[in-house]
Design an enzyme around this catalytic site. Structure first.
Site, PDB file in Angstrom:
ATOM      1  NE  ARG A  76      -3.313   2.574   2.754  1.00 34.69           N
ATOM      2  CZ  ARG A  76      -3.168   3.280   3.938  1.00 34.69           C
ATOM      3  NH1 ARG A  76      -2.636   2.795   4.636  1.00 34.69           N
ATOM      4  NH2 ARG A  76      -3.651   4.546   3.818  1.00 34.69           N
ATOM      5  CG  HIS A 120      -0.907   8.905   3.657  1.00 32.16           C
ATOM      6  ND1 HIS A 120      -1.065   7.435   3.800  1.00 32.16           N
ATOM      7  CD2 HIS A 120      -0.281   9.324   5.097  1.00 32.16           C
ATOM      8  CE1 HIS A 120      -0.785   7.372   5.333  1.00 32.16           C
ATOM      9  NE2 HIS A 120      -0.148   8.449   5.783  1.00 32.16           N
ATOM     10  CD  GLU A 166      -4.474   7.364  10.099  1.00 35.94           C
ATOM     11  OE1 GLU A 166      -3.980   8.543  10.350  1.00 35.94           O
ATOM     12  OE2 GLU A 166      -4.146   6.530  10.455  1.00 35.94           O
ATOM     13  CG  ASN A 294      -4.774   3.382   8.877  1.00 40.03           C
ATOM     14  OD1 ASN A 294      -5.133   2.513   7.972  1.00 40.03           O
ATOM     15  ND2 ASN A 294      -4.405   4.407   8.276  1.00 40.03           N
ATOM     16  CE1 TYR A 296       0.482   2.708  13.511  1.00 40.41           C
ATOM     17  CE2 TYR A 296      -1.759   3.533  12.832  1.00 40.41           C
ATOM     18  CZ  TYR A 296      -0.315   3.269  12.579  1.00 40.41           C
ATOM     19  OH  TYR A 296       0.090   3.170  11.405  1.00 40.41           O
ATOM     20  CD  GLU A 368      -1.252   3.945   8.277  1.00 45.21           C
ATOM     21  OE1 GLU A 368      -1.008   4.259   9.226  1.00 45.21           O
ATOM     22  OE2 GLU A 368      -1.434   4.505   7.111  1.00 45.21           O
TER      23      GLU A 368
END
Ligand code: GBH
Length: 462
Positions: A76, A120, A166, A294, A296, A368
């Site tokens: 990606r 992005h 995002e 994504n 985290y 991600e």
């Protein structure tokens, strides 16, 4: 219980143009808002910028070979809008088309499927200066034109598209707390920027589905979300955790999967939250073939108590504290990454389940997931046990979610290699491959070798 990931599970890694390409003044590229942000004193650690980054622009062949050696099925990456259209709106710059053609062809020759993000965060600077960037609704038509150029040029070979990466970060970090480009600080602008980002996404989706249907690919949006557990079992704290997820993820996902912003946002924000017209609602509803996520980290959420101190920064609420009325905290038992983000693999599983329920069982890709580790020298970097453990535990959490019925189809590790970590410059390393910023030499870390083995066994070692 089966220990297997689905057949054809997409195992990949991810990067983004500004974070790796370098060559910021080559090939006809014009500055983006990130070039300008880096030039603004005090915004990026040690005044770092993306001028050279990983020099991927010149070293992409070597990078693709490295991906192949790790057995990656998919890669990606994002396209730099200010390469394709230096002024953000004119004709396509052939040198940029040539560069991405070479990259895409090289990936395909090495058996790696390209997953391409259109945006992005590197907005052409002139769109910011002349039009106020995402605050201006005209961005929808500029993004449409840019997207059309990309589908036309690359869509014969690229079958997996992501419109935006995002938008929460663009809106909140870029227009709310000013931690990202364009560095604006405002209470209301995030909602306006978000609205135009969503409309731009929807327009690109519709263009693809009408004008480029014959290309037969899939296209979706990638949102980021950290998970929230209620601090206690009280009704108030459970409501706070739910509200926090709605202000974080449902803000962007509800319009796409349900046709409008969440009720709780409308209640709390009133007129400050823009409205979709009936036509816009039609355009946005159903505008994603998959749910790009994504993910985290995780925090605890609770109903704020009288006089309780609130943290207002890049962490957690992104500063929108009064709007959400949620207090965030950490479980002291949680380990932290070099970003200070909590490592909570069960939060990954529970967020996947939350998405599955709220959006009626969508196809999900984790586009991600990864962690920064404190790697002061090459030796410590190559021995990145902590990152390997991170991938393994989050993948285990993901597999638990799959076992519980979630339709997760792929996982992209962030990131293929150490790179420019936005306001932290080169001071944070997220790579599964080490980059020596002097020699620009790349070396797979032990986490990359472990990931390669996971791919080979389709996750049976997890
Ligand atoms: C991604 O954003 C970006 O897409 C990528 O470019 C970037 O390099 C990568 O992550 C690593 O940063 O402080 O505990 O509340 C990540 C979005 C939003 C995730 C804020 C972590 C804060 C966690 N991030 N969130 S905490």
């Amino acid at each position: 219980m089966s220990k297997e990931f689905p057949k054809n599970f997409v195992w990949g890694s991810a990067t983004a143009s500004y974070q790796i390409e370098g060559a910021s003044r080559e090939g006809g590229r014009a500055p983006s808002i990130w070039d300008a942000f880096c030039d603004t004193p005090g915004k990026v650690e040690e005044g770092h910028n993306g001028d050279v980054a990983c020099d991927h622009y010149h070293r992409f062949e070597e990078d693709v070979k490295m991906m192949q050696s790790l057995g990656l099925k998919a890669y990606r990456f994002s396209i730099a809008w200010p390469r394709i259209q230096p002024d953000g709106k004119g004709e396509a710059n052939q040198q940029a088309i040539d560069f991405y053609n070479r990259l895409i062809d090289c990936l395909l020759e090495h058996g790696i499927e390209p997953w391409v993000t259109l945006y992005h965060w590197d907005l052409p600077l002139s769109l910011q200066i002349e039009h106020d960037g995402w605050l201006n609704k005209d961005m929808v038509k500029y993004f449409e034109k840019y997207a059309r150029i990309c589908f036309e040029a690359f869509g014969d070979r690229v079958k997996n598209w992501i419109t935006l990466n995002e938008p929460w970060c663009s809106a909140v970090l870029g227009y709310g707390i000013g931690a990202h480009a364009p560095g604006r600080v405002s209470a209301d602008e995030p909602y306006i920027a978000a609205h135009h980002l969503l409309l731009s996404h929807a327009r690109a989706y519709r263009i693809y589905k009408t004008e480029f249907a014959h290309q037969g690919g899939t296209i979706g949006i990638t949102n980021n979300c950290d998970f929230r557990y209620p601090l206690t079992d009280s009704t108030e704290d459970r409501a706070a955790a739910e509200r926090s997820l709605e202000f974080f993820l449902a803000w962007f996902a509800d319009p796409v999967w349900k046709g409008d912003y969440p009720q709780v946002m409308r209640q709390r924000l009133g007129e400050r939250l823009p409205q979709f017209s009936p036509d816009e609602r039609k355009e946005i509803l159903g505008s994603s073939d998959f749910f790009g996520l994504n993910h985290y980290s995780t925090m605890m959420a609770s109903e704020p108590k009288e006089g309780q101190e609130q943290v207002s920064d890049i962490a957690g609420n992104g500063g929108m504290i009064d709007d959400q009325n949620v207090h965030l905290s950490n479980d002291p038992a949680w380990q932290k990454t070099h970003m200070g983000w909590n490592i909570v693999p069960e939060g990954c599983r529970d967020l996947l389940k939350w998405i599955d329920q709220r959006y009626d069982h969508p196809i999900i890709y984790i586009t991600e997931n990864g962690c920064a580790c404190d790697e002061p020298d090459k030796e410590s970097a190559l021995n990145d046990v902590m990152r390997k453990d991170f991938y393994e535990s989050y993948l285990r959490g993901s597999r638990n979610a799959i076992e519980q019925g979630v339709d997760l189809r792929g996982y992209f590790a962030w990131s293929l290699m150490d790179n420019f970590e936005w306001s932290f410059g080169y001071k944070r390393r997220f790579g599964m491959c080490y980059v020596d910023y002097e020699s620009l030499e790349r070396t797979p870390k032990s986490s990359a070798l472990w990931f390669a083995e996971a791919i080979k066994q389709n996750g049976e070692n997890i």
